[in-house]
Design an enzyme around this catalytic site. Structure first.
Site, PDB file in Angstrom:
ATOM      1  N   THR A 130      42.763  48.722  75.567  1.00  0.00           N
ATOM      2  CA  THR A 130      43.305  47.777  74.595  1.00  0.00           C
ATOM      3  C   THR A 130      42.782  48.133  73.215  1.00  0.00           C
ATOM      4  O   THR A 130      41.577  48.404  73.069  1.00  0.00           O
ATOM      5  CB  THR A 130      42.946  46.312  74.918  1.00  0.00           C
ATOM      6  N   ASP A 134      38.388  44.109  73.236  1.00  0.00           N
ATOM      7  CA  ASP A 134      37.780  42.801  73.513  1.00  0.00           C
ATOM      8  C   ASP A 134      37.522  42.581  75.007  1.00  0.00           C
ATOM      9  O   ASP A 134      37.817  41.517  75.550  1.00  0.00           O
ATOM     10  CB  ASP A 134      38.666  41.680  72.945  1.00  0.00           C
TER      11      ASP A 134
END
Ligand code: ADP
Length: 326
Positions: A130, A134
């Site tokens: 990603t 996160d």
């Protein structure tokens, strides 16, 4: 190596990230190396539910290594949130003779993978990919390095025009819940202020910090994560314009260019390491784990624990960013 796994299914899911193709290739290479069949599943969990299975062709793997996006395609799939959807997915895996699944994706995708493993005891490994970075437990996710370099490159270019016209720019970057992109790219690009979801800087304080500088002589670039609690770049620019009407204030929203582009060397190498490790973990009998990098070492962490824990905020970097802001 002796092992019961003979056939691995592989999918990419959620937001695409540069380096996903390198991870797909790494899993395919590991499959060849260990003589394990690897079948691609198109369009994430939607393809798993619909039975969109596809062989991984060597030429496509090589051709896409240097490309962003994902050759397997990705999707967001509402049906996988339901137990019926996950049952259908498991039945399709069974029918295809697939006895293990590797999921490459973000927090949501890894949550889905953890649930499938819990409910059907199928061997599952997650690979974090990603641009937001996160995900708890890994120092880096595939795609993040490329994305921050894309942002720094864009800000460097904007700086040229900001400098020539002595403008104040608000630049919005991705990061709904986390400010990794804004914080790291903001430091690297020498931004005057870094506004992130983890720190709720009041707009009046921000404007006051502008008035302390000589805005007539110095350009000022503010990087804003889209999830900043006191507004995105457009809102902040509008409020600032009301209070500083004599200044030339501009907004740039970088948007989807942050997702695209050729993956960086660091992302390709990380993808290679995580992809091969994920296969090796499955072959050694591991399941329900996420491949991660910690202090340059590749290791695995329980998937469910990982997705339930918030990533650690880089407080040390945030402190430095305030000293570095000019
Ligand atoms: P990302 O993986 O990039 O965080 P999303 O959060 O959109 O992206 O998740 C991608 C897909 O993963 C969703 O569309 C859904 O199919 C699946 N997913 C996400 N969260 C869950 C959940 N809590 N339970 C089951 N599946 C989920």
């Amino acid at each position: 190596m002796k092992h019961p796994i003979k056939h691995i299914g592989l999918l990419t899911s959620g937001g695409d990230a540069p380096g996903m193709n390198a991870a797909i290739r790494a899993v395919a290479c590991a499959g060849k190396h260990y003589d394990i069949a690897v079948t691609g599943i198109k369009a994430g969990y939607q393809g798993l539910i619909n039975g969109w299975f596809t062989p991984l062709e060597d030429h496509a793997l090589m051709h896409n290594l240097c490309r962003g996006g994902t050759l397997l395609k990705s999707s967001r799939c509402q049906a996988f949130h339901t137990s019926n959807g996950r049952r259908q997915a498991w039945e399709n895996l069974n029918q295809a003779g697939i006895d293990a699944l590797i999921v490459i994706g973000g927090d949501g995708s890894l949550t889905g993978a953890a649930l499938l493993e819990e409910e059907y005891a199928i061997a599952v490994m997650g690979i974090p990919a990603t641009i937001d970075n996160d995900i708890f437990g890994t120092d880096a996710c595939i795609g993040y390095d490329t994305a921050i370099n894309t942002v720094v490159d864009a800000i460097d270019k904007i700086h040229d025009t900001a400098h020539s016209h002595t403008r104040l720019f608000f630049i919005e970057v991705m990061g709904r819940d986390s400010g990794f992109i804004a914080l790291n790219a903001g430091i690297a690009a020498g931004c005057s202020a870094i506004l992130i979801p983890e720190h709720n800087q009041p707009i009046d304080d921000i404007i006051q910090s502008f008035t302390k500088r000589n805005l007539d002589d110095h350009p000022c670039i503010v990087i804003v994560a889209e999830g900043h609690k006191n507004g995105g770049a457009a809102e902040l620019a509008s409020i600032t314009t009301q209070q500083l009407p004599d200044h030339d204030i501009r907004v740039t929203i970088l948007g989807h260019i942050q997702r695209g582009g050729s993956p960086s060397c660091a992302d390709r190498v990380l993808a290679g390491r995580l992809g091969i490790y994920a296969v090796e973990q499955l072959l050694s009998g591991a399941s329900g784990m996420m491949a991660a990098v910690q202090h340059h070492q590749i290791r695995s962490l329980p998937l469910m624990e990982t997705v339930r824990t918030k990533p650690t905020f880089q407080n040390d970097l945030f402190r430095l960013s305030n000293i570095l802001a000019m």
